[in-house]
Design a protein around this motif. Structure first.
Motif, PDB file in Angstrom:
ATOM      1  N   THR A   1       0.839  -1.198   0.000  1.00  0.00           N
ATOM      2  CA  THR A   1       0.000   0.000   0.000  1.00  0.00           C
ATOM      3  C   THR A   1       0.880   1.257   0.000  1.00  0.00           C
ATOM      4  O   THR A   1       0.546   2.258  -0.623  1.00  0.00           O
ATOM      5  CB  THR A   1      -0.962   0.044   1.196  1.00  0.00           C
ATOM      6  N   TYR A   2       2.037   1.179   0.675  1.00  0.00           N
ATOM      7  CA  TYR A   2       2.964   2.319   0.587  1.00  0.00           C
ATOM      8  C   TYR A   2       3.433   2.492  -0.851  1.00  0.00           C
ATOM      9  O   TYR A   2       3.550   3.613  -1.358  1.00  0.00           O
ATOM     10  CB  TYR A   2       4.159   2.159   1.532  1.00  0.00           C
ATOM     11  N   GLY A   3       3.683   1.352  -1.520  1.00  0.00           N
ATOM     12  CA  GLY A   3       4.072   1.412  -2.923  1.00  0.00           C
ATOM     13  C   GLY A   3       3.019   2.113  -3.767  1.00  0.00           C
ATOM     14  O   GLY A   3       3.331   2.950  -4.614  1.00  0.00           O
ATOM     15  N   PHE A   4       1.744   1.781  -3.499  1.00  0.00           N
ATOM     16  CA  PHE A   4       0.666   2.419  -4.254  1.00  0.00           C
ATOM     17  C   PHE A   4       0.643   3.929  -4.007  1.00  0.00           C
ATOM     18  O   PHE A   4       0.383   4.711  -4.929  1.00  0.00           O
ATOM     19  CB  PHE A   4      -0.690   1.807  -3.868  1.00  0.00           C
ATOM     20  N   SER A   5       0.929   4.332  -2.768  1.00  0.00           N
ATOM     21  CA  SER A   5       0.927   5.770  -2.495  1.00  0.00           C
ATOM     22  C   SER A   5       2.072   6.454  -3.249  1.00  0.00           C
ATOM     23  O   SER A   5       1.933   7.584  -3.714  1.00  0.00           O
ATOM     24  CB  SER A   5       1.006   6.041  -0.992  1.00  0.00           C
ATOM     25  N   MET A   6       3.209   5.744  -3.396  1.00  0.00           N
ATOM     26  CA  MET A   6       4.322   6.332  -4.158  1.00  0.00           C
ATOM     27  C   MET A   6       3.944   6.494  -5.624  1.00  0.00           C
ATOM     28  O   MET A   6       4.317   7.468  -6.282  1.00  0.00           O
ATOM     29  CB  MET A   6       5.563   5.437  -4.057  1.00  0.00           C
TER      30      MET A   6
ATOM     31  N   SER B   1       2.299  10.341 -10.022  1.00  0.00           N
ATOM     32  CA  SER B   1       1.401  10.931 -11.023  1.00  0.00           C
ATOM     33  C   SER B   1       0.667  12.144 -10.466  1.00  0.00           C
ATOM     34  O   SER B   1      -0.314  12.595 -11.052  1.00  0.00           O
ATOM     35  CB  SER B   1       0.430   9.872 -11.565  1.00  0.00           C
ATOM     36  N   GLY B   2       1.172  12.654  -9.323  1.00  0.00           N
ATOM     37  CA  GLY B   2       0.674  13.926  -8.823  1.00  0.00           C
ATOM     38  C   GLY B   2      -0.720  13.899  -8.224  1.00  0.00           C
ATOM     39  O   GLY B   2      -1.368  14.928  -8.109  1.00  0.00           O
TER      40      GLY B   2
ATOM     41  N   THR C   1      -2.657   9.667  -2.907  1.00  0.00           N
ATOM     42  CA  THR C   1      -1.464   9.472  -2.076  1.00  0.00           C
ATOM     43  C   THR C   1      -1.853   9.415  -0.607  1.00  0.00           C
ATOM     44  O   THR C   1      -1.429   8.518   0.128  1.00  0.00           O
ATOM     45  CB  THR C   1      -0.473  10.636  -2.300  1.00  0.00           C
ATOM     46  N   LEU C   2      -2.684  10.374  -0.198  1.00  0.00           N
ATOM     47  CA  LEU C   2      -3.062  10.442   1.215  1.00  0.00           C
ATOM     48  C   LEU C   2      -3.871   9.217   1.640  1.00  0.00           C
ATOM     49  O   LEU C   2      -3.652   8.670   2.735  1.00  0.00           O
ATOM     50  CB  LEU C   2      -3.875  11.710   1.483  1.00  0.00           C
TER      51      LEU C   2
END
Lengths: 213, 128
Positions: free
Chosen positions: A90-95, A100-101, A106-107
């Motif tokens: 899930t941290y990877g997904f937030s990165m 992609s801004g 992200t949050l």
């Protein structure tokens, strides 16, 4: 401030300037942060290596008390491990959302990561609580002292990582995905995944190998 | 994915501050799936005792741990010779060498100490 003249007729400042590179070049903001942070992580890795070595040396001394086979609850450890693994992806997904801004995505992913991190800590504290309640606290034997030190240090890292995560969520929420915040998120990414790497060592050497002893 | 859209001002040639680790969905998914497999098998081996030999099980799960650490390094931590001109990788290799010396050295020395300092036939349990 009076600087004494040197034999070479250079003022102190000139002399210093000729030996040291005092002028900041136009490095981009955060230049080499990645390498510096990585070296910090490597020093952390050495701390864990010491604790693993201590556990390896002392882990077989039960002082007549219970050993890993009866104390460890492997299904619980498996659950705990999955919490940390989920938090990694899930941290990877937030990165990816960050790259992609997408601020909100992200949050949200950071928040889900935090929940997994907190679930991990809750399970770990439950385990510690049960051990201590049943008279198997860190003072019981060398095995348990080294166990609590190693696993507790990892847990502390997760705790501080979670605090850092909350801090960055506030930062991103208030100031958006600025270059500085992206750099911070990348550092925390390294930290968070690194904790997962340490946990691979913990569940293998402490829990699984301990149960095999 | 618009990877480089927000890193326009590389004032310093090649070593820009973003250091080239750009996560991709593919990396994370591959890393995650491999990690799940590499975690599930050791737990299964130990919990069911499928190999019937603790020593063999121990060796196998250590092998799995080593592979999984490499998987994490590559897919999650994006370790590669390209990042920071390979300096991250060098720092990692240096650390791993020290870690190996610390771990194997401690185990080796203490194992022999234990052997050489146990003259009594009685078990040492309960003396702590």
């Amino acid at each position: 401030m009076s600087t004494p003249k040197t034999p070479l007729n250079k003022s102190g400042d000139e002399l210093v300037a000729s030996y040291y590179d005092l002028h900041e070049h136009a490095h981009p903001d955060g230049y080499s942060t990645n390498l510096g942070f990585w070296i910090y992580l490597m020093s952390d890795c050495l701390i864990f290596a010491m604790l693993f070595a201590t556990f390896g040396v002392l882990g077989g001394n039960y002082a007549g008390g219970e050993g890993p086979r009866t104390l460890f609850n492997l299904p619980l450890v498996a659950l705990n491990t999955s919490m940390l693994l989920f938090s990694s992806i899930t941290y990877g997904f937030s990165m990816i959302a960050m790259q992609s801004g997408k601020k909100n995505a992200t949050l949200i992913w950071l928040f889900i990561t935090l929940l997994f991190g907190l679930a991990f800590l809750t399970i770990e504290l439950t385990e510690f609580h049960e051990l201590i309640e049943s008279g198997n606290g860190p003072q019981r034997s060398a095995f348990l002292s080294s166990f609590f030190t190693l696993v507790g240090t990892h847990g502390l890292h997760v705790t501080f990582g979670s605090i850092w995560l909350v801090t960055l969520m506030v930062q991103v929420g208030r100031f958006g995905l600025t270059a500085a915040n992206q750099r911070r998120l990348q550092c925390l990414s390294l930290f968070w995944h690194f904790l997962d790497v340490v946990w691979i060592g913990v569940f293998t050497f402490v829990y699984l190998m301990g149960t095999l002893r | 994915m618009a990877d480089h859209s927000h890193h326009n001002d590389h004032g310093h040639g090649d070593h820009g501050h973003d250091s080239g680790f750009h996560a991709s969905m593919k990396d994370y998914v591959i890393g995650f799936v491999l990690s799940v497999i590499l975690t599930a098998i050791p737990f299964w081996l130990v919990m069911t005792g499928a190999l019937h030999s603790p020593a063999a099980t121990g060796l196998v799960i250590m092998g799995f741990a080593a592979v999984q650490i490499v998987v994490h390094m590559v897919y999650f931590l994006h370790m590669s010779p390209k990042v920071e001109g390979g300096q991250n990788l060098l720092a990692l290799i240096f650390t791993l060498i020290i870690v190996m010396i610390v771990l194997s050295g401690s185990m080796w020395v203490m194992f022999h100490l234990n052997q050489n300092m146990m003259p009594m036939p009685a078990t040492m349990d309960g003396m702590g």
